[in-house]
Motif scaffolding. Sequence first.
Motif: not given
Length: 334
Positions: A16, A18, A29, A31, A55
């Motif tokens: 990910i 951040k 965050e 993805l 996730l």
Amino acid sequence: MGKYRAGTELKEGFSIIKLTDEGSRSSAELLPAIGNNLYRFTCGGYEVLVPPANLTSFSLESDEVFKYGTPLLSPPNRVRKGQFIFKGRAYKLPLNEPPDHHLHGEICAKAWEVIAYGASEEEGAWVTSQFRYAEHPEIMAYFPHKLVFTMTYRLWDGRLDLEGGITNEGVEEAPFAFGLHPYFAVPFGSGEEISLRIPAAAEWPVTNQAFVMGTPEVSAFSQGLLEGVPIDNYPLLGCSLISMGQAADRTCRIDMKNRDYTIAYQFDQIFPYVVLFRPDWASAYSLEPYTYVTDAFNLPYEHELTGARGIRAGEHVRFTTGMWIEKRGGAAHG
């Protein structure tokens, strides 16, 4: 070390991105591996978006990619029977909402490429990602246009902005339809008095699947949205389709009156419509900016009314959105 940071982290086997702003106690965050989903944003200690429980569910259950965070949609909402005609060409999209409809497109489920990320006092914390249709033959098989989506999320002073661009690198005009589906964290069922304010112009009659049943009209609901309407009892799985007014500032606000804070969401003139939706699987409320109304290419109305349009060869469409928390009686972020 400055107050802004951007970097990669490993969570549940996923890489990910951040973004952090220590000055406003905010973080975001992203993805990239699954739809470039902005799945979490906290601002000043408040959860702004509803993340998934984990996730892994994004990759294990096909419809989970539509249900949390901020799915990116192209085309947004449903296409009846997955079929439409544009400029004489017939399109047949996969029926990913069996048995009858195509829902939300595929860019919210596919992997995006992270181009760059960074952080500085001047630029905040940011990340740029990209998705190219030409690299996905399964999409090109039914949508043969070389569209390129480029998205930059930027966290600065407690505000999270999205600066986006969509380019047609092909040689033919392509049908164009794009939207976002943020799930804002709203404390339904807690006794909280919750109201919604939108610079609305009119309301479209729609089914509970957001299919249009007629032309828009000024309604008591659309008028009430200008000053604020209670949504504490907005029905589960209920939806509304709103045409935005002509005001330059298209900021929508969800007010938590007892808790004295507001979620603010702003989008630009590229999005003339917003779908309101309350899911039944999370304590959330969605404000979904769209470039067109649901299934616009199949509607018997003028394209100027519905937003049905193309993106010409070589054309680049830009858009911006922003979200932040406003705290009444204290400092506002954003």
